[in-house]
Write an enzyme that holds these catalytic residues in place. Structure first.
Site, short mmCIF file in Angstrom:
data_model
loop_
_atom_site.label_atom_id
_atom_site.label_comp_id
_atom_site.label_asym_id
_atom_site.label_seq_id
_atom_site.Cartn_x
_atom_site.Cartn_y
_atom_site.Cartn_z
NE ARG A 148 17.45 -1.56 -19.60
CZ ARG A 148 17.25 -1.59 -18.28
NH1 ARG A 148 17.57 -2.67 -17.58
NH2 ARG A 148 16.73 -0.54 -17.66
CG ASP A 149 19.90 -0.86 -23.74
OD1 ASP A 149 19.19 -1.82 -24.12
OD2 ASP A 149 19.48 0.03 -22.98
CG ASN A 152 10.73 0.90 -27.60
OD1 ASN A 152 9.94 0.03 -27.97
ND2 ASN A 152 11.78 0.61 -26.85
CG ASP A 153 15.01 1.82 -27.11
OD1 ASP A 153 14.01 2.47 -26.78
OD2 ASP A 153 15.74 1.23 -26.30
CD1 TRP A 177 8.37 -1.31 -24.89
CD2 TRP A 177 7.60 -2.74 -23.35
NE1 TRP A 177 9.39 -2.19 -24.59
CE2 TRP A 177 8.94 -3.07 -23.64
CE3 TRP A 177 6.91 -3.51 -22.42
CZ2 TRP A 177 9.60 -4.12 -23.02
CZ3 TRP A 177 7.56 -4.57 -21.80
CH2 TRP A 177 8.90 -4.85 -22.10
CG ASP A 224 15.18 3.34 -16.39
OD1 ASP A 224 14.30 3.59 -17.23
OD2 ASP A 224 15.06 2.47 -15.52
CD1 TRP A 235 6.48 -0.08 -28.74
CD2 TRP A 235 5.32 1.55 -27.76
NE1 TRP A 235 7.30 0.48 -27.78
CE2 TRP A 235 6.59 1.48 -27.15
CE3 TRP A 235 4.40 2.50 -27.30
CZ2 TRP A 235 6.97 2.33 -26.11
CZ3 TRP A 235 4.78 3.35 -26.26
CH2 TRP A 235 6.05 3.26 -25.67
#
Length: 595
Positions: free
Chosen positions: A198-199, A65-66, A90, A287, A63
């Site tokens: 976050r992020d 993702n970002d 995930w 989101d 897997w």
């Protein structure tokens, strides 16, 4: 500085592996007569290796993702990304790490950041990289310090922001990273939602007060927030008394990105650039509905606030980089070629059991150069020029009229792994259907009822891709022209409703229709261009020179390998002229072999 023997050795090994892996995609002549396995949630053909992307960034298995912390350092492009080393769903997330000389051929390195200390023991989530004034790369990322998973339907993760630095600045691969024990550098404080925090973005530096600034995505109730922090030393960060920007009703702002763009020209700008001739872009990932949107506006360095220009909606109806399967994007400034490059993630749209069966899930879409449209109202995007290095055998079509109801096959090359560029000219706009204004902010719903097989006035016209010879399977990428009160409205669609015969993917949720409007004036020119990149299960399309981009994932059961076909079609009532079509087979690059 010259290339070290260590670098030469690593690349020599990888070049041998690339030669062994062969340049072209392997052909598939298998007709999958037995589609269904004993598991009712798995279709055998959907798990075929023939659907694995060849030139889009991905690890061999598992897997992803970002995209995280892209940067350029000592001659190498670096891409970190969220990765599960233990499976195709995930979980167990680490920062995987790859390097490249050209953004196309990639060497996989060991994970750079992984849970190991109290400030990230439950997870190392997304973040960004910043090149400090002395040339040192720094990564700020979200660490998970606690979780409440007693209720599996309501998992709450407590989030803080941490910094990491390379252990060896002379290493162009940046393979070893240190996480100082003084982390977290941005802890939770009063007034911050610790489970929606976050992020962090790339930081920018102000010569006025000698402070760095960055933004962390958050929310309060349903108000999306870009929380602003300042620091003099990249170690102690202080939260501003106000947000950089916030918008009600948008929910959690994941993966925010904030950067300058030049008002004129194609060149990118360093993230700290300010002054005359500069606008700013704020992008957020929502989101709530798993789409992104961005605004263009002004950053006031005195008040430390960002104000959108108001030329587009500041909510989910706003401008998007990509109106399809595209999320958690991240840009970086490339000082080598003075451009801003955009990365974005495309998830799978098959079933979870199918992902587990095939053992992989997710790709990063082709990196794109991004710049401001001359109108100042939107961004333009185009695949990085290095992608052209993969072009092989070419076919062309010129000055071909496609009559209403006709379709024309483009033969002579293998199109399962291809780059297609086509220019259409509309002979007349008199048949354009009236535009229903209730769909002004919902192109996707409009495309769903005005699909590729629904006959119209001017369009639908475009391409059938990853299609069978009898069109039993096909994905349609097309345009349709409508007439509103004061102008013509151009709708661009990706219609995958007939992309697969897989019984497990019969529901619409596995074959989502995507669409966006194209801001062009057909009274000045009746020409509309389309570029589509095809990569087995990836369809990535750029309309009108990059004004509107749509990406999707599809899973044909028959149109795999050599069985995939390409057609031009016209289901409207007006002749369409193909002024020029060029299509190239794309070779297989070095893609993280040995990861």
């Amino acid at each position: 500085m010259g290339i070290t023997s260590r670098e030469i050795g690593k690349w020599m090994v990888m070049l041998v592996l690339l030669w062994v892996s062969c340049e072209k995609t392997e052909g598939s002549h298998v007709l999958h007569t037995r589609l269904q396995e004993t598991d009712p949630n798995v279709t055998l053909a959907v798990t075929s290796p023939a659907l694995k992307a060849a030139y889009h960034f991905r690890p061999p298995m598992n897997w992803i993702n970002d995209p995280n912390g892209p940067l350029y350092y000592k001659g190498y492009y670096h891409l970190f990304y969220q990765y599960n080393p233990k499976g195709a769903v995930w979980g167990n997330i680490v920062w995987a790490h790859s390097v490249s000389k050209d953004l196309i051929n990639w060497i996989a390195l060991k994970p750079a950041i992984y849970p190991s200390k109290p400030f990230d023991i439950f997870g190392c989530w997304s973040g960004s990289a910043t090149i400090l004034q002395d040339g040192t790369p720094a990564i700020i990322y979200t660490g998970i310090i606690a979780k409440n998973d007693t209720d599996p339907n309501n998992i709450l993760w407590t989030q803080v922001q941490n910094v990491a630095y390379p252990k060896n600045l002379s290493d162009p691969f940046l393979e070893e990273w240190d996480k100082p024990d003084y982390n977290p550098v941005i802890p939770i404080e009063t007034g911050v939602n610790g489970t929606a925090f976050r992020d962090p973005t790339t930081a920018w530096f102000s010569p006025k007060d000698l402070h760095w600034r960055l933004v962390v995505g958050s929310k309060w109730d349903l108000k999306g927030q870009a929380l602003l922090y300042r620091s003099m030393d990249f170690k102690k960060w202080v939260k501003a008394n106000h947000t950089l920007h916030a918008t009600r009703g948008t929910g959690m702002w994941e993966c925010p990105d904030f950067y300058p763009v030049s008002v004129k020209g194609l060149l990118g700008l360093d993230t700290s650039a300010i002054g005359q001739g500069v606008k700013h872009v704020l992008k957020v990932s929502l989101d709530l509905d798993r789409y992104e949107y961005y605004t263009i506006g002004t950053y006031n360095t005195t008040s430390d606030r960002y104000t959108p220009d108001g030329t587009s909606k500041d909510n989910k109806h706003g401008l998007r980089y990509d109106y399809g399967n595209f999320y958690a994007s991240k840009t970086f400034y490339d000082p080598e070629k003075k451009r801003r490059i955009l990365w974005g993630w495309a998830n799978e749209t098959d079933t979870v059991p199918e992902d587990n069966k095939k053992g992989w899930a997710g790709v990063q879409l082709i990196p794109r150069t991004v710049w401001l449209d001359p109108s100042g109202k939107q961004l333009l995007q185009w695949p990085v020029e290095e992608l052209n290095s993969l072009r092989g055998k070419q076919v062309s079509v010129t000055s071909k009229t496609v009559k209403p109801g006709d379709h024309l096959e483009v033969g002579g090359i293998q199109t399962v792994q291809a780059d297609v560029e086509v220019s259409f000219d509309v002979s007349s706009l008199s048949n354009a259907e009236p535009f229903d204004p209730k769909y002004m902010y919902d192109a996707q719903a409009f495309c769903k009822i005005k699909g590729a097989d629904v006959k119209g006035g001017v369009g639908p016209f475009g391409l059938y891709v990853l299609a069978t010879s009898d069109l039993q399977e096909k994905t349609a990428v097309f345009f349709r022209v409508f007439k509103s009160e004061d102008k013509h409205v151009v709708l661009m669609c990706n219609d995958p409703t007939q992309s697969t015969l897989a019984p497990t993917l019969a529901e619409d949720k596995y074959k989502p229709t995507f669409a966006g409007y194209v801001d062009i004036d057909l009274t000045k020119s009746t020409s509309i261009s389309l570029k589509t990149l095809l990569d087995h299960s990836v369809v990535e399309s750029f309309g009108a020179g990059g004004k509107t981009v749509i990406s999707s994932r599809v899973y044909p059961t028959l149109a795999q390998g050599d069985n995939a076909r390409l057609f031009i079609f016209n289901n409207g009532a007006t002749d369409i002229e193909v002024t020029k079509l060029d299509a190239w087979e794309l070779k297989k690059p070095l893609m993280n072999i040995g990861a």
